[in-house]
Design a protein around this motif. Structure first.
Motif, short mmCIF file in Angstrom:
data_model
loop_
_atom_site.label_atom_id
_atom_site.label_comp_id
_atom_site.label_asym_id
_atom_site.label_seq_id
_atom_site.Cartn_x
_atom_site.Cartn_y
_atom_site.Cartn_z
N GLN A 99 -3.81 12.00 3.63
CA GLN A 99 -2.73 11.80 2.67
C GLN A 99 -3.06 10.73 1.63
OE1 GLN A 99 0.42 12.27 6.14
NE2 GLN A 99 1.48 12.16 4.19
N GLY A 100 -4.34 10.41 1.48
CA GLY A 100 -4.77 9.53 0.40
C GLY A 100 -4.23 8.12 0.48
N LEU A 101 -4.47 7.43 1.58
CA LEU A 101 -3.97 6.07 1.77
C LEU A 101 -4.56 5.12 0.74
CD1 LEU A 101 -4.33 5.79 5.66
CD2 LEU A 101 -2.34 6.58 4.36
N PHE A 102 -3.72 4.21 0.23
CA PHE A 102 -4.22 3.17 -0.67
C PHE A 102 -3.60 1.84 -0.31
CE2 PHE A 102 -0.54 5.15 -2.67
CZ PHE A 102 0.22 4.08 -3.12
N ARG A 145 6.35 -3.43 1.54
CA ARG A 145 6.65 -2.01 1.35
C ARG A 145 5.38 -1.17 1.40
NH1 ARG A 145 8.11 -0.32 -3.28
NH2 ARG A 145 7.40 -2.12 -4.46
N PHE A 146 5.48 -0.07 2.16
CA PHE A 146 4.40 0.90 2.24
C PHE A 146 5.00 2.21 1.72
CE2 PHE A 146 1.31 3.63 4.55
CZ PHE A 146 0.15 3.04 4.07
N VAL A 147 4.65 2.57 0.49
CA VAL A 147 5.43 3.56 -0.25
C VAL A 147 4.83 4.95 -0.16
CG1 VAL A 147 6.24 1.79 -1.85
CG2 VAL A 147 4.19 3.12 -2.41
N GLU A 148 5.70 5.93 -0.30
CA GLU A 148 5.26 7.32 -0.40
C GLU A 148 5.31 7.76 -1.87
OE1 GLU A 148 6.72 10.87 2.18
OE2 GLU A 148 7.79 11.04 0.26
N VAL A 173 -2.17 0.84 9.44
CA VAL A 173 -0.91 1.15 8.76
C VAL A 173 0.25 0.36 9.37
CG1 VAL A 173 0.79 2.97 8.30
CG2 VAL A 173 -1.66 3.40 7.94
N LYS A 174 0.26 0.23 10.69
CA LYS A 174 1.32 -0.56 11.34
C LYS A 174 1.31 -1.99 10.83
CE LYS A 174 1.38 2.00 15.73
NZ LYS A 174 1.08 1.89 17.19
N ARG A 175 0.10 -2.58 10.75
CA ARG A 175 0.01 -3.98 10.31
C ARG A 175 0.35 -4.13 8.83
NH1 ARG A 175 -4.59 -3.77 13.99
NH2 ARG A 175 -5.96 -3.20 12.24
N GLY A 201 0.84 -1.19 0.00
CA GLY A 201 0.00 0.00 0.00
C GLY A 201 0.88 1.23 0.00
N GLY A 202 0.27 2.37 0.28
CA GLY A 202 1.06 3.59 0.29
C GLY A 202 0.23 4.82 0.61
N TYR A 203 0.86 5.96 0.43
CA TYR A 203 0.24 7.25 0.75
C TYR A 203 0.95 8.33 -0.05
CZ TYR A 203 4.47 7.87 3.54
OH TYR A 203 5.79 7.97 3.93
N PHE A 204 0.40 9.52 -0.02
CA PHE A 204 0.98 10.64 -0.76
C PHE A 204 1.69 11.60 0.21
CE2 PHE A 204 -2.11 8.90 -3.57
CZ PHE A 204 -1.61 9.14 -4.84
#
Length: 233
Positions: free
Chosen positions: A147-150, A182-185, A174-176, A112-115
């Motif tokens: 921040q638009g989590l996906f 990878r949790f990307v920006e 988000v922690k899990r 997943g990720g965020y902006f």
């Protein structure tokens, strides 16, 4: 049935119809330009006829709900049919076509990720400094919903979804998810409306948010903190 590589957008709304209409219009334009099958889901805590009309006009699924953002997000996700879930606040400002970047991140194996945090309608030294500080914090801490989590849908469900709470509903999720890969920006795409900072004061609003986060981490119930967050006093 999930459609791989396509995106379901979930938007919690509560008396924010003017901003919502702009967001849905922009999302539909992005989908048209990409020839993308984009599912739009609006979860309306106010259950207003005006919101329903806007959703019908823009081809969005309208889902009535109670006023609890975590519950709204979970309910929206339960209606999603695509393999990528993108959660946006109704007052989010889309600064570019984000869909290719989201798909590329997920297809490259990100969970997943965020902006990156950017104010959409402010450019002063306070806003620029806050953007830098918040982006440093989110790389080591938790990016929040503005921040638009996906997420990959399967990972989102496996990790327990958002907490059914009115504030800090994304923290444990988000922690899990970060434990899954990878949790990307993503550097560009989503702007945060600055009106609350402009109304309350740049540093006062930011300090208040940090104090609420500290209170949450030491165990103050999210329902109590949400009442403080919503208050302008």
């Amino acid at each position: 049935m999930q459609n791989k590589g396509s995106v379901s957008v979930i938007v919690p709304c509560w008396n924010d119809e003017a901003a919502l209409e702009k967001l849905l219009s922009h999302l539909n334009l992005m989908a048209k330009n990409e020839r993308e099958s984009l599912q739009l889901i609006v979860v309306d805590a106010a259950q207003s006829a005006n919101c329903l009309e806007i959703c019908q006009r823009h081809g969005s699924l309208w889902v009535p709900a109670s006023p609890c953002r975590g519950e709204q997000l979970r309910l929206g996700a339960s209606h999603a049919v695509h393999s990528i879930l993108w959660f946006l606040h109704a007052d989010a400002h889309l600064t570019c076509n984000c869909l290719p970047a989201i798909r590329d991140a997920i297809n490259s194996g990100a969970s997943g990720g965020y902006f990156a945090f950017r104010f959409s309608n402010a450019s002063c030294w306070q806003s620029r400094l806050l953007e830098k500080l918040i982006n440093v914090r989110t790389r080591f801490g938790i990016p929040y919903g503005d921040q638009g989590l996906f997420f990959q849908r399967d990972i989102y469900l496996t990790c327990g979804q958002h907490d059914a709470s009115p504030l800090f509903e994304e923290v444990e999720l988000v922690k899990r998810v970060r434990e899954q890969g990878r949790f990307v920006e993503l550097a560009h795409g989503v702007g945060v409306d600055a009106r609350r900072w402009q109304r309350d004061g740049w540093w006062r609003r930011s300090l208040r948010n940090r104090l609420l986060a500290i209170a949450y981490y030491v165990g103050v119930p999210a329902s109590r903190l949400a009442a403080i967050y919503s208050s302008r006093k």
